[in-house]
Design an enzyme around this catalytic site. Structure first.
Site, short mmCIF file in Angstrom:
data_model
loop_
_atom_site.label_atom_id
_atom_site.label_comp_id
_atom_site.label_asym_id
_atom_site.label_seq_id
_atom_site.Cartn_x
_atom_site.Cartn_y
_atom_site.Cartn_z
N GLU A 74 26.32 -33.75 -16.87
CA GLU A 74 26.02 -32.35 -16.56
C GLU A 74 24.83 -32.18 -15.62
OE1 GLU A 74 28.69 -32.49 -19.92
OE2 GLU A 74 26.76 -33.49 -19.55
N HIS A 143 29.97 -27.65 -30.06
CA HIS A 143 31.12 -26.95 -29.49
C HIS A 143 31.11 -25.46 -29.80
CE1 HIS A 143 32.40 -31.15 -29.50
NE2 HIS A 143 33.33 -30.85 -28.62
#
Length: 343
Positions: A74, A143
């Site tokens: 990322e 998540h």
């Protein structure tokens, strides 16, 4: 019932049921078609079409040089986007899940949020960072985070979150067109929500930074955004049986914040509850409550209350229904408002 879009030449297209996911995908596609500087990049956005299939078909239509699969890194993804923006492109970054975005925070804090100010406005970074966020899908840790408070506390970023199909399309188009970096928070639990929508004649949503009153009322104002909007709308309907007439304000944008719409609503009702999934301590509700108190103090008949996620790491799927704000918790807060006013 579907409705026809009317143009100068008469009816052009009919609205039909569409999901938020479809509207987001169409927003990306239309932005890429209209502006060749718009590029999409992220993990699995190309061949797979994204974990939630938001980018499905973009690589096939525009090529993998404009819809690019990246390594699982990322910080590298966002760092590449910074360079792309510096050289005149408009990158749209997908962070696969909310908590997956944390490794990119150094790039976000040090460069994305500060570059325009550092260069005296000479070098804006028109980067849109799409972040699927929030719970309600039975996801495990990493998540289902609600990380909006981190982005709100970073000067230089816009923070936007849609709660409807129309806003998903319109606000994403506005975000991509913005010369300021935008954190675009997509509520995962609403990806499959549906509404009648016409991609050829989408509703105008206005500029980033404007809230919308989704339901008018007189008893109290529920202030919310993203995944908590359906909860507040359901609570407002259930409140009728208690004799309460609740107004619901959908913020849509956390930064810039629409003080005018929020304050006008609270001044009318005299009571306010802020509802969000993010933990209460240090969460967005504290800032929102402070802004309301500063602007509406003499109109308030009770303290501003908050209904939020608990101050814990996100729980296992079997416990998330207890963690997330629900209708009962919202109505309990409204009942407290009435008690505070009467005491």
């Amino acid at each position: 019932m579907t409705t026809a879009a009317v143009t100068a030449d008469g009816p052009r297209t009919k609205a039909k049921p569409a999901t938020m996911a479809q509207a987001l995908g169409r927003a990306l596609r239309d932005s890429m078609a209209e502006d060749p500087t718009v590029h999409v990049l992220g993990e699995d956005v190309g061949t797979l079409g994204g974990v939630f299939r938001i980018t499905d078909g973009l690589a096939k239509e525009f090529g993998d040089d404009r819809c690019t699969d990246t390594p699982l890194a990322e910080a590298g993804i966002l760092g590449a986007a910074v360079g792309m923006a510096m050289y005149g492109l408009r990158p749209v970054v997908e962070m696969q899940f909310d908590a997956f975005a944390y490794p990119a925070f150094e790039q976000l804090m040090s460069h994305v949020a500060k570059m325009r100010n550092r260069t005296g406005g000479a070098m804006p970074l028109p980067i849109t960072v799409r972040v699927p966020y929030g719970g309600g899908i039975g996801g495990v840790e990493h998540h289902s985070d609600s990380s909006e408070a981190y982005y709100m506390a970073t000067p230089g970023l816009h923070v936007v979150t849609p709660a409807t199909v129309d806003d998903a399309y319109g606000l994403l188009r506005e975000s991509i067109a913005s010369d300021d970096p935008v954190i675009f928070l997509e509520p995962k639990r609403l990806y499959w929500s549906k509404a009648d929508w016409s991609p050829e004649a989408p509703a105008a949503v206005g500029p980033i930074g404007k809230a919308v009153v989704r339901r008018t009322g007189r008893s109290a104002t529920l202030i919310t955004y993203g995944p908590s909007l359906p909860v507040c709308m359901e609570a407002a309907e259930a409140a009728v049986a208690e004799g309460w007439d609740l107004e619901v304000v959908d913020l849509r944008s956390l930064v810039p914040f629409d003080d005018e719409t929020v304050a006008a609503s609270v001044r009318r009702t005299g009571r306010a509850v802020v509802v969000h999934e993010s933990p209460g301590f240090g969460g967005p509700g504290g800032e929102i409550a402070a802004r309301i108190t500063e602007r509406c103090f003499h109109h308030l008949e009770a303290p501003v209350l908050r209904v939020a996620g608990f101050d814990i790491p996100y729980p296992p799927p079997m416990l998330e229904r207890h963690h997330l704000p629900g209708v009962d918790r919202v109505l309990d807060a409204v009942a407290r408002l009435q008690w505070e006013a009467d005491s």
